[in-house]
Scaffold this motif. Structure first.
Motif, PDB file in Angstrom:
ATOM      1  N   ILE A 172       2.115  -0.698  -9.793  1.00  0.00           N
ATOM      2  CA  ILE A 172       1.814  -1.560 -10.933  1.00  0.00           C
ATOM      3  C   ILE A 172       0.309  -1.654 -11.142  1.00  0.00           C
ATOM      4  CG2 ILE A 172       2.066  -3.897 -11.836  1.00  0.00           C
ATOM      5  CD1 ILE A 172       4.665  -4.113 -10.259  1.00  0.00           C
ATOM      6  N   LYS A 173      -0.449  -1.769 -10.046  1.00  0.00           N
ATOM      7  CA  LYS A 173      -1.908  -1.859 -10.178  1.00  0.00           C
ATOM      8  C   LYS A 173      -2.498  -0.583 -10.766  1.00  0.00           C
ATOM      9  CE  LYS A 173      -2.493  -5.159  -6.389  1.00  0.00           C
ATOM     10  NZ  LYS A 173      -3.025  -5.380  -5.020  1.00  0.00           N
ATOM     11  N   ARG A 205      10.785  -7.323  -6.183  1.00  0.00           N
ATOM     12  CA  ARG A 205       9.972  -7.623  -5.004  1.00  0.00           C
ATOM     13  C   ARG A 205       9.896  -6.433  -4.044  1.00  0.00           C
ATOM     14  NH1 ARG A 205       9.552 -13.350  -5.200  1.00  0.00           N
ATOM     15  NH2 ARG A 205       8.893 -13.616  -7.358  1.00  0.00           N
ATOM     16  N   ASP A 226       8.964 -13.241 -11.523  1.00  0.00           N
ATOM     17  CA  ASP A 226       8.115 -12.301 -10.795  1.00  0.00           C
ATOM     18  C   ASP A 226       6.634 -12.516 -11.091  1.00  0.00           C
ATOM     19  OD1 ASP A 226       7.952 -10.074  -8.997  1.00  0.00           O
ATOM     20  OD2 ASP A 226       7.377  -8.830 -10.710  1.00  0.00           O
ATOM     21  N   ASP A 282       6.519  -1.241  -4.815  1.00  0.00           N
ATOM     22  CA  ASP A 282       5.156  -1.205  -4.286  1.00  0.00           C
ATOM     23  C   ASP A 282       4.169  -1.699  -5.346  1.00  0.00           C
ATOM     24  OD1 ASP A 282       2.830  -0.739  -2.953  1.00  0.00           O
ATOM     25  OD2 ASP A 282       3.195   1.395  -2.584  1.00  0.00           O
ATOM     26  N   ASP A 283       3.356  -2.696  -4.980  1.00  0.00           N
ATOM     27  CA  ASP A 283       2.385  -3.257  -5.928  1.00  0.00           C
ATOM     28  C   ASP A 283       1.350  -2.228  -6.373  1.00  0.00           C
ATOM     29  OD1 ASP A 283       3.601  -5.697  -5.853  1.00  0.00           O
ATOM     30  OD2 ASP A 283       2.274  -6.541  -4.310  1.00  0.00           O
ATOM     31  N   SER A 284       1.092  -1.223  -5.553  1.00  0.00           N
ATOM     32  CA  SER A 284       0.080  -0.236  -5.913  1.00  0.00           C
ATOM     33  C   SER A 284       0.472   0.535  -7.176  1.00  0.00           C
ATOM     34  CB  SER A 284      -0.144   0.732  -4.754  1.00  0.00           C
ATOM     35  OG  SER A 284       1.037   1.450  -4.463  1.00  0.00           O
TER      36      SER A 284
END
Length: 304
Positions: A199-200, A192, A106, A195-197
């Motif tokens: 983690i950010k 995958r 990942d 939601d990347d938000s």
């Protein structure tokens, strides 16, 4: 007079009725075959478990006498204990290793596709092939022990496959090697889908990467973990071909599992009634895993 054409138009035609019944007619043979050869034989096995059948089926009913014999059989308890050891280690190690491999991939590393293929490849093999390969690798005269000793380490020993106390762990090694890549694929698909938000946002709060995965990502992967546990537990309970190919149940019956116990007694020792009783207990174990899984799936779809 004006209602007659409308009434006729709403009446289903022969072709319309055929179109409505066609899917059912197509599925009917496969449903009938499944009912007979799967559920019919399950019922027959249960009936045989209540009889004194030996080499051939008989219908001299003895109630739950075969189950009492099974509970008094030392070899059955060895097989059940082995299943607990094998199943627990197999599931836990596959989950940990699969999660670590998924987290590695990942990170958007180079050659991710090639590595994913390498990790997944063992799952494409049958357990028979896996068992034969690991039987060669673990053979003290041919495999890892012989290779390390040829390098000058004469005192090195890795003879688990011929040690009654350690042989069960060779099954764990081979099974983990084959199934951990599959678990990795499940975890990677789950990662995958996050939601990347999220983690950010955790990174902006100053959380380290290990802490993000442990505190943020893993709770989001609970459905994946649950599915992986169900699948791995099902594989562990019905493990047969791996045992036959790798250890043959030996040394002695030190690596017997319920599946090999059932086969040995039903087909090699002419004790069909006892073998059927053990098969029904295995079925109960599978249902104990399958029913919570189906309940969870149906509930998630209902709330979804």
């Amino acid at each position: 007079m004006s209602e007659t054409p409308t009434h006729t138009a709403l009446r289903p035609t022969a072709s319309g009725r055929l179109q409505a019944w066609l899917p059912r007619l197509v599925l009917a043979p496969s449903v009938a075959v499944s009912l007979f050869f799967v559920y019919g034989f399950m019922l027959w096995t249960f009936v045989l478990s209540l009889t004194s059948s030996r080499m051939l089926p008989s219908y001299d009913f003895v109630g739950f006498g075969q189950y009492a014999r099974l509970m008094a059989n030392e070899r059955w308890w060895v097989a059940s204990t082995n299943l607990m050891i094998f199943g627990t280690l197999f599931i836990v190690i596959c989950l940990v290793l699969g999660a670590l491999l998924a987290m590695l991939l990942d990170q958007k590393i180079r050659q991710e596709g090639a590595l994913r293929t390498v990790y997944l490849y063992p799952m494409a093999l049958s357990f028979i092939v896996t068992g034969v390969v690991w039987k060669w690798l673990l053979n003290p005269q041919l495999g890892i022990q012989a290779m390390v000793r040829s390098w000058g380490f004469e005192s090195f020993e890795f003879d688990w496959i011929v040690d009654p106390d350690m042989a069960i762990y060779t099954l764990v090694i081979a099974a983990v090697w084959q199934a951990s890549g599959f678990v990795m694929a499940l975890f990677l698909a789950g990662l995958r889908g996050i939601d990347d938000s999220i983690i950010k946002a955790a990174q902006l709060d100053g959380a380290s990467l290990p802490r993000i995965y442990w505190r943020v990502v893993m709770p989001c992967l609970r459905p994946v973990v649950f599915s992986a546990v169900m699948i791995l537990a099902h594989i562990a309970i019905k493990s047969f071909d791996l045992v036959v190919a790798l250890t043959g149940g030996g040394p002695g019956y030190a690596t017997d599992l319920p599946a090999t116990f059932m086969y040995t007694h039903a087909f090699n020792r002419a004790q069909i009634g006892l073998g059927s009783a053990s098969a029904m207990l295995m079925l109960g174990g599978v249902l104990a895993i399958l029913i919570p899984y189906l309940y969870s799936e149906l509930r998630s779809r209902k709330h979804g």
